[in-house]
Design an enzyme around this catalytic site. Structure first.
Site, PDB file in Angstrom:
ATOM      1  N   SER A  11       9.326   5.675  -3.379  1.00 56.85           N
ATOM      2  CA  SER A  11       9.194   4.720  -2.283  1.00 56.85           C
ATOM      3  C   SER A  11       8.144   5.233  -1.312  1.00 56.85           C
ATOM      4  O   SER A  11       8.030   6.447  -1.090  1.00 56.85           O
ATOM      5  CB  SER A  11      10.537   4.580  -1.556  1.00 56.85           C
ATOM      6  OG  SER A  11      10.343   3.988  -0.278  1.00 56.85           O
ATOM      7  N   GLY A  23       0.815  -1.213   0.000  1.00 52.91           N
ATOM      8  CA  GLY A  23       0.000   0.000   0.000  1.00 52.91           C
ATOM      9  C   GLY A  23       0.844   1.255   0.000  1.00 52.91           C
ATOM     10  O   GLY A  23       2.032   1.219  -0.326  1.00 52.91           O
ATOM     11  N   GLY A  64       5.386   4.145  -8.870  1.00 51.59           N
ATOM     12  CA  GLY A  64       6.116   2.883  -9.037  1.00 51.59           C
ATOM     13  C   GLY A  64       5.153   1.703  -9.051  1.00 51.59           C
ATOM     14  O   GLY A  64       5.225   0.814  -9.914  1.00 51.59           O
ATOM     15  N   HIS A  65       4.216   1.707  -8.102  1.00 49.01           N
ATOM     16  CA  HIS A  65       3.197   0.647  -8.069  1.00 49.01           C
ATOM     17  C   HIS A  65       2.332   0.702  -9.327  1.00 49.01           C
ATOM     18  O   HIS A  65       1.982  -0.331  -9.896  1.00 49.01           O
ATOM     19  CB  HIS A  65       2.311   0.801  -6.829  1.00 49.01           C
ATOM     20  CG  HIS A  65       3.034   0.700  -5.524  1.00 49.01           C
ATOM     21  ND1 HIS A  65       3.228   1.790  -4.705  1.00 49.01           N
ATOM     22  CD2 HIS A  65       3.610  -0.354  -4.883  1.00 49.01           C
ATOM     23  CE1 HIS A  65       3.876   1.400  -3.606  1.00 49.01           C
ATOM     24  NE2 HIS A  65       4.129   0.116  -3.694  1.00 49.01           N
ATOM     25  N   GLN A  68      12.197  -3.428  -9.873  1.00 45.92           N
ATOM     26  CA  GLN A  68      13.668  -3.515  -9.864  1.00 45.92           C
ATOM     27  C   GLN A  68      14.263  -2.795  -8.656  1.00 45.92           C
ATOM     28  O   GLN A  68      15.333  -3.140  -8.185  1.00 45.92           O
ATOM     29  CB  GLN A  68      14.219  -2.910 -11.171  1.00 45.92           C
ATOM     30  CG  GLN A  68      15.720  -2.750 -11.248  1.00 45.92           C
ATOM     31  CD  GLN A  68      16.466  -4.077 -11.270  1.00 45.92           C
ATOM     32  OE1 GLN A  68      15.903  -5.101 -11.701  1.00 45.92           O
ATOM     33  NE2 GLN A  68      17.699  -4.081 -10.796  1.00 45.92           N
ATOM     34  N   LYS A  69      13.520  -1.812  -8.127  1.00 50.60           N
ATOM     35  CA  LYS A  69      14.047  -1.066  -6.979  1.00 50.60           C
ATOM     36  C   LYS A  69      14.444  -2.017  -5.843  1.00 50.60           C
ATOM     37  O   LYS A  69      15.442  -1.817  -5.183  1.00 50.60           O
ATOM     38  CB  LYS A  69      13.029  -0.052  -6.464  1.00 50.60           C
ATOM     39  CG  LYS A  69      13.676   0.953  -5.532  1.00 50.60           C
ATOM     40  CD  LYS A  69      12.674   1.757  -4.753  1.00 50.60           C
ATOM     41  CE  LYS A  69      11.986   0.948  -3.720  1.00 50.60           C
ATOM     42  NZ  LYS A  69      12.360   1.309  -2.335  1.00 50.60           N
ATOM     43  N   ASP A  70      13.597  -3.047  -5.635  1.00 52.75           N
ATOM     44  CA  ASP A  70      13.894  -4.046  -4.601  1.00 52.75           C
ATOM     45  C   ASP A  70      14.557  -5.245  -5.277  1.00 52.75           C
ATOM     46  O   ASP A  70      14.004  -6.344  -5.322  1.00 52.75           O
ATOM     47  CB  ASP A  70      12.612  -4.410  -3.862  1.00 52.75           C
ATOM     48  CG  ASP A  70      12.017  -3.203  -3.165  1.00 52.75           C
ATOM     49  OD1 ASP A  70      12.461  -2.885  -2.055  1.00 52.75           O
ATOM     50  OD2 ASP A  70      11.140  -2.536  -3.753  1.00 52.75           O
ATOM     51  N   GLN A  75      15.033  -8.621  -3.646  1.00 51.58           N
ATOM     52  CA  GLN A  75      13.731  -9.276  -3.494  1.00 51.58           C
ATOM     53  C   GLN A  75      13.380 -10.053  -4.764  1.00 51.58           C
ATOM     54  O   GLN A  75      12.900 -11.197  -4.707  1.00 51.58           O
ATOM     55  CB  GLN A  75      12.672  -8.208  -3.203  1.00 51.58           C
ATOM     56  CG  GLN A  75      11.242  -8.704  -3.192  1.00 51.58           C
ATOM     57  CD  GLN A  75      10.314  -7.643  -2.625  1.00 51.58           C
ATOM     58  OE1 GLN A  75      10.181  -7.510  -1.425  1.00 51.58           O
ATOM     59  NE2 GLN A  75       9.674  -6.876  -3.480  1.00 51.58           N
ATOM     60  N   GLN A 103       8.165  -9.149   7.618  1.00 54.55           N
ATOM     61  CA  GLN A 103       9.349  -8.664   6.916  1.00 54.55           C
ATOM     62  C   GLN A 103       9.947  -7.418   7.565  1.00 54.55           C
ATOM     63  O   GLN A 103      10.877  -6.833   7.031  1.00 54.55           O
ATOM     64  CB  GLN A 103       9.058  -8.454   5.433  1.00 54.55           C
ATOM     65  CG  GLN A 103       8.113  -7.324   5.107  1.00 54.55           C
ATOM     66  CD  GLN A 103       7.729  -7.357   3.623  1.00 54.55           C
ATOM     67  OE1 GLN A 103       6.989  -8.226   3.184  1.00 54.55           O
ATOM     68  NE2 GLN A 103       8.249  -6.416   2.855  1.00 54.55           N
TER      69      GLN A 103
HETATM   70  P1  AMP Z   1       6.097  -2.122  -1.550  1.00 55.68           P
HETATM   71  O1  AMP Z   1       4.676  -1.663  -1.492  1.00 55.68           O
HETATM   72  O2  AMP Z   1       7.086  -1.055  -1.229  1.00 55.68           O
HETATM   73  O3  AMP Z   1       6.324  -3.427  -0.837  1.00 55.68           O
HETATM   74  O4  AMP Z   1       6.367  -2.421  -3.072  1.00 55.68           O
HETATM   75  C1  AMP Z   1       5.521  -3.258  -3.819  1.00 55.68           C
HETATM   76  C2  AMP Z   1       6.145  -3.519  -5.154  1.00 55.68           C
HETATM   77  O5  AMP Z   1       6.341  -2.288  -5.826  1.00 55.68           O
HETATM   78  C3  AMP Z   1       7.532  -4.187  -5.044  1.00 55.68           C
HETATM   79  O6  AMP Z   1       7.660  -5.142  -6.070  1.00 55.68           O
HETATM   80  C4  AMP Z   1       8.445  -3.025  -5.248  1.00 55.68           C
HETATM   81  O7  AMP Z   1       9.699  -3.404  -5.783  1.00 55.68           O
HETATM   82  C5  AMP Z   1       7.682  -2.195  -6.243  1.00 55.68           C
HETATM   83  N1  AMP Z   1       8.155  -0.808  -6.219  1.00 55.68           N
HETATM   84  C6  AMP Z   1       8.321  -0.013  -5.147  1.00 55.68           C
HETATM   85  N2  AMP Z   1       8.845   1.173  -5.502  1.00 55.68           N
HETATM   86  C7  AMP Z   1       9.020   1.124  -6.850  1.00 55.68           C
HETATM   87  C8  AMP Z   1       9.526   2.030  -7.818  1.00 55.68           C
HETATM   88  N3  AMP Z   1       9.961   3.233  -7.491  1.00 55.68           N
HETATM   89  N4  AMP Z   1       9.549   1.642  -9.114  1.00 55.68           N
HETATM   90  C9  AMP Z   1       9.117   0.406  -9.458  1.00 55.68           C
HETATM   91  N5  AMP Z   1       8.626  -0.492  -8.604  1.00 55.68           N
HETATM   92  C10 AMP Z   1       8.581  -0.149  -7.302  1.00 55.68           C
END
Ligand code: AMP
Length: 277
Positions: free
Chosen positions: A178, A24, A29-30, A141-143, A146, A54
């Site tokens: 982020s 969430g 990015g999402h 790709q940021k993570d 993972q 995590q």
């Molecule tokens: P999170 O909600 O932060 O756990 O992220 C969920 C998904 O979104 C994960 O696969 C992250 O790698 C991806 N994600 C987060 N930030 C970015 C970003 N800036 N660009 C691309 N994907 C992202």
């Protein structure tokens, strides 16, 4: 209908499901992950679940942003077919006992600073895959680490899921988007784009012919030195599969970085030889 029944029924109808796991606090990015899932699949499921397993005991689980209404509206606009927003007990009922052990790659880089993090990630990803029955799953790709570990999970357990990596989406000044960027104070936010500038410095050195990982790390490190309030956790050139340091850097290898900016931990990376960085 419960999420798993819905997903099983779609899969039985032959509809390919794209799955985007998130915690969430959604940003562009999402959105990019969802857009790619939308393009590739007949059905798209997005999960919103802040996974306690995590987070380390001293980390930000309690404070992690949870703007569910805004997230819901955003996902409606992206026309996803289902939002899976489970309660904690739905994922981890009291009788829940099994944990996925990520093995040695889970102890490197992020894993060194965040013990247990990837066990938490892989455990929830395996459960979410089982509930959402995806043909394809989308990760940023940021993570980067993972993605490496989810690919390993899929390989090791022969999961019928294709893992798709989506490039990092950035703010105009280069800062990787982020959910944690909201923690940054004004001064920290001003300093934060230095992280990407440092990575680009190494990319420039690679383009100019530098192939020594230590020299590439040094090129980036020099940019970070002197950035106020910024404390380096790690900065490493690694192989994109084994996470070990290559002798000679080649296209596809990754420069991964983690810093603390004030109280906020940020990660980023670039892939050498990929455009755009
Ligand atoms: P999170 O909600 O932060 O756990 O992220 C969920 C998904 O979104 C994960 O696969 C992250 O790698 C991806 N994600 C987060 N930030 C970015 C970003 N800036 N660009 C691309 N994907 C992202």
């Amino acid at each position: 209908m419960a999420m798993q029944e819905q997903a099983v029924s779609w899969a039985q109808e032959g509809l390919e499901i794209g799955f985007v796991p998130t915690m969430g606090a959604l940003h562009a990015g999402h959105d990019a992950l969802v857009a790619r899932a939308r393009k590739d699949n007949q059905r798209v499921i997005v999960s919103v679940f802040v996974n306690p397993r995590q987070f380390g005991p001293a980390e930000d689980f309690a404070h992690y942003p949870r703007p569910f209404e805004a997230d819901h509206d955003r996902l409606d606009r992206l026309s996803v077919d289902a939002i899976f927003h489970p309660a904690l007990e739905q994922i981890y009922p009291p009788a829940f006992k099994t944990t996925v052990d990520p093995g040695p790659l889970g102890e490197m880089l992020e894993g060194k600073s965040r013990p247990g993090h990837f066990a938490g990630v892989l455990t929830v990803v395996l459960k979410l895959f089982s509930i959402t029955q995806p043909r394809r799953a989308y990760f940023g790709q940021k993570d980067f680490q993972q993605v490496v570990l989810v690919r390993q999970l899929v390989r090791d357990f022969a999961l019928p899921v294709r893992v798709v990596t989506v490039p990092t989406v950035r703010e105009e000044d280069g800062l990787a988007m982020s959910s944690r960027n909201v923690y940054l104070g004004a001064e920290e936010r001003r300093v934060a784009p230095t992280i990407h500038r440092a990575l680009l410095e190494a990319v420039a050195a690679f383009k100019a012919g530098q192939r020594d990982p230590t020299q590439l790390e040094l090129a980036a490190r020099r940019v970070l030195q002197g950035a106020p309030r910024l404390e380096l956790d790690y900065l490493s050139v690694v192989d994109d599969v084994t996470l070990s340091t290559p002798e000679q850097v080649r296209p596809g290898h990754v420069l991964a970085v983690a810093v603390k900016l004030g109280a906020t931990r940020l990660i980023d990376n670039v892939v050498f030889g990929a455009d755009p960085a």
